[in-house]
Design a protein around this motif. Structure first.
Motif, PDB file in Angstrom:
ATOM      1  N   PHE A 109      11.554  54.652  22.998  1.00 37.92           N
ATOM      2  CA  PHE A 109      10.587  55.843  22.892  1.00 37.92           C
ATOM      3  C   PHE A 109       9.016  55.105  22.330  1.00 37.92           C
ATOM      4  N   TRP A 110       8.093  55.628  23.384  1.00 32.91           N
ATOM      5  CA  TRP A 110       6.853  55.188  22.969  1.00 32.91           C
ATOM      6  C   TRP A 110       5.709  56.095  23.174  1.00 32.91           C
ATOM      7  N   ILE A 111       4.621  55.572  22.621  1.00 38.12           N
ATOM      8  CA  ILE A 111       3.331  56.570  22.610  1.00 38.12           C
ATOM      9  C   ILE A 111       2.697  56.254  23.876  1.00 38.12           C
ATOM     10  N   GLY A 112       2.401  57.343  24.754  1.00 38.15           N
ATOM     11  CA  GLY A 112       1.489  57.157  25.975  1.00 38.15           C
ATOM     12  C   GLY A 112       0.068  57.479  25.732  1.00 38.15           C
ATOM     13  N   ASP A 113      -0.827  57.121  26.749  1.00 37.72           N
ATOM     14  CA  ASP A 113      -2.167  57.316  26.460  1.00 37.72           C
ATOM     15  C   ASP A 113      -2.406  58.673  26.526  1.00 37.72           C
ATOM     16  N   LYS A 114      -1.534  59.825  27.071  1.00 39.48           N
ATOM     17  CA  LYS A 114      -1.682  61.147  26.928  1.00 39.48           C
ATOM     18  C   LYS A 114      -1.449  61.717  25.796  1.00 39.48           C
ATOM     19  N   LEU A 115      -2.394  62.539  25.190  1.00 37.51           N
ATOM     20  CA  LEU A 115      -1.850  63.032  23.723  1.00 37.51           C
ATOM     21  C   LEU A 115      -1.491  64.233  24.200  1.00 37.51           C
ATOM     22  N   GLU A 116      -0.191  64.483  24.388  1.00 32.44           N
ATOM     23  CA  GLU A 116       0.380  65.806  24.760  1.00 32.44           C
ATOM     24  C   GLU A 116       1.862  65.673  24.409  1.00 32.44           C
ATOM     25  N   ARG A 117       2.569  66.853  23.740  1.00 34.14           N
ATOM     26  CA  ARG A 117       3.816  66.726  23.500  1.00 34.14           C
ATOM     27  C   ARG A 117       4.596  67.968  24.186  1.00 34.14           C
ATOM     28  N   PRO A 118       5.916  67.725  24.459  1.00 32.03           N
ATOM     29  CA  PRO A 118       6.407  68.908  25.089  1.00 32.03           C
ATOM     30  C   PRO A 118       6.955  69.856  24.290  1.00 32.03           C
ATOM     31  N   PRO A 119       6.413  71.224  24.655  1.00 31.24           N
ATOM     32  CA  PRO A 119       6.798  72.597  23.733  1.00 31.24           C
ATOM     33  C   PRO A 119       8.479  72.693  23.950  1.00 31.24           C
ATOM     34  N   PHE A 120       8.761  73.444  23.051  1.00 33.07           N
ATOM     35  CA  PHE A 120      10.302  73.696  22.865  1.00 33.07           C
ATOM     36  C   PHE A 120      10.544  75.224  22.344  1.00 33.07           C
ATOM     37  N   SER A 121      11.735  75.976  22.881  1.00 30.94           N
ATOM     38  CA  SER A 121      12.260  76.814  21.974  1.00 30.94           C
ATOM     39  C   SER A 121      13.181  76.491  21.293  1.00 30.94           C
ATOM     40  N   ALA A 122      13.659  77.205  20.129  1.00 33.51           N
ATOM     41  CA  ALA A 122      14.852  76.645  19.189  1.00 33.51           C
ATOM     42  C   ALA A 122      15.371  77.879  18.473  1.00 33.51           C
ATOM     43  N   ASP A 123      16.492  77.761  18.149  1.00 39.20           N
ATOM     44  CA  ASP A 123      17.254  78.886  17.350  1.00 39.20           C
ATOM     45  C   ASP A 123      17.668  78.059  16.306  1.00 39.20           C
ATOM     46  N   PHE A 124      17.674  78.770  14.927  1.00 40.04           N
ATOM     47  CA  PHE A 124      17.705  78.206  13.583  1.00 40.04           C
ATOM     48  C   PHE A 124      18.865  79.207  13.084  1.00 40.04           C
TER      49      PHE A 124
END
Length: 289
Positions: A109-124
């Protein structure tokens, strides 16, 4: 009370906050978590200058956020860290040193130059009667804490909106797969700081604790709102990403030289015994599980 959590990441090109569950998608697996607390955090909109009457109030904007605590397992790691870091590579059966004579799975896992993270749906799920579903989730921070016995992951998240539903948990569990896998313990790790090819002499595997902290620093509040919506109008952006790594080892001469070498880029005292810092070079921190 047992809690369960399941994630589905949004498809590329989807509008931010899409309910992935309603696209006939289901999580690959559900996890038993150690606690979760997603909440819309709605407060009354109350402004003395514009409200017309003492008893007139409006709902405030949503400020959704929450926390999630997990015990790390060999198969849950990719799902979680992909959301935190955004870039991920899996390699199966990586050969270890000849003396070890094992093949391990490698999760990078690594941090890229693009400051963006993948959105998700989640059940709790909460108890055996209620399920909360969130949309537009983003992992805002993570603390990964590994010791000789186990690995825990504490996550904070923000999201767009949510929905709740009453359920019978035992009936609901017939529709999802609960992850059954081994937890990560101390002997699963191979941690190495520095590589000979990078010109760094300080290497050691003698660590007792490993802590990784990541702050994604998403901009929320008014920065993510627009006219016409009580929820975030668009995906919150990141101003910066901060990464901090802590490694704990026993204090002896070998490890002392490793620490000084890592701080100074090499350990090579001159004739009068003083070690002077060399020009700084980048180096990698690998975790092979």
């Amino acid at each position: 009370m047992v809690n369960y959590t399941g994630f589905i990441y949004e498809d590329a090109g989807d509008t931010y906050g899409t309910d992935q569950f309603n696209k006939n998608k289901t999580p690959e697996f559900y996890l038993r978590d150690d606690g979760h607390s997603p909440d819309l955090n709605v407060q009354d909109f109350d402004d003395e200058e514009i409200r017309n009457g003492v008893d007139e109030y409006r709902n405030g904007y949503y400020e959704p956020e929450g926390d999630l605590s997990l015990t790390a397992h060999t198969k849950s790691v990719p799902t979680v860290l992909y959301g935190v870091m955004g870039l991920y590579k899996y390699t199966a059966n990586v050969a270890t040193a000849e003396a070890d004579n094992r093949n391990l799975n490698c999760h990078e896992f690594w941090i890229g130059d693009k400051l963006e993270r993948p959105p998700f749906s989640a059940d709790f799920t909460s108890g055996d009667f209620l399920i909360k579903r969130i949309f537009g989730g983003l992992f805002d921070s993570m603390e990964w804490d590994a010791n000789l016995n186990k690995t825990t992951i504490d996550l904070s998240m923000i999201y767009k909106t949510e929905a709740i539903k009453e359920i019978n948990l035992e009936s609901y569990k017939e529709n999802f797969t609960l992850l059954k896998t081994l937890p990560l313990v101390g002997y699963d790790y191979t941690v190495q700081v520095g590589e000979a090819s990078e010109g760094i002499n300080a290497t050691s595997n003698c660590f007792n604790d490993f802590k990784l902290t990541i702050e994604n620093n998403h901009q929320t509040g008014d920065d993510a709102r627009c006219l016409g919506s009580i929820t975030y109008g668009f995906k919150p952006i990141m101003e910066s990403c901060n990464v901090e790594c802590e490694l704990t080892t026993k204090f002896n001469r070998r490890n002392f030289e490793f620490i000084v070498g890592a701080m100074h880029n090499e350990y090579d005292p001159d004739n009068n015994g003083w070690n002077k810092p060399a020009p700084c070079k980048e180096f990698t921190k690998k975790v092979i599980v």
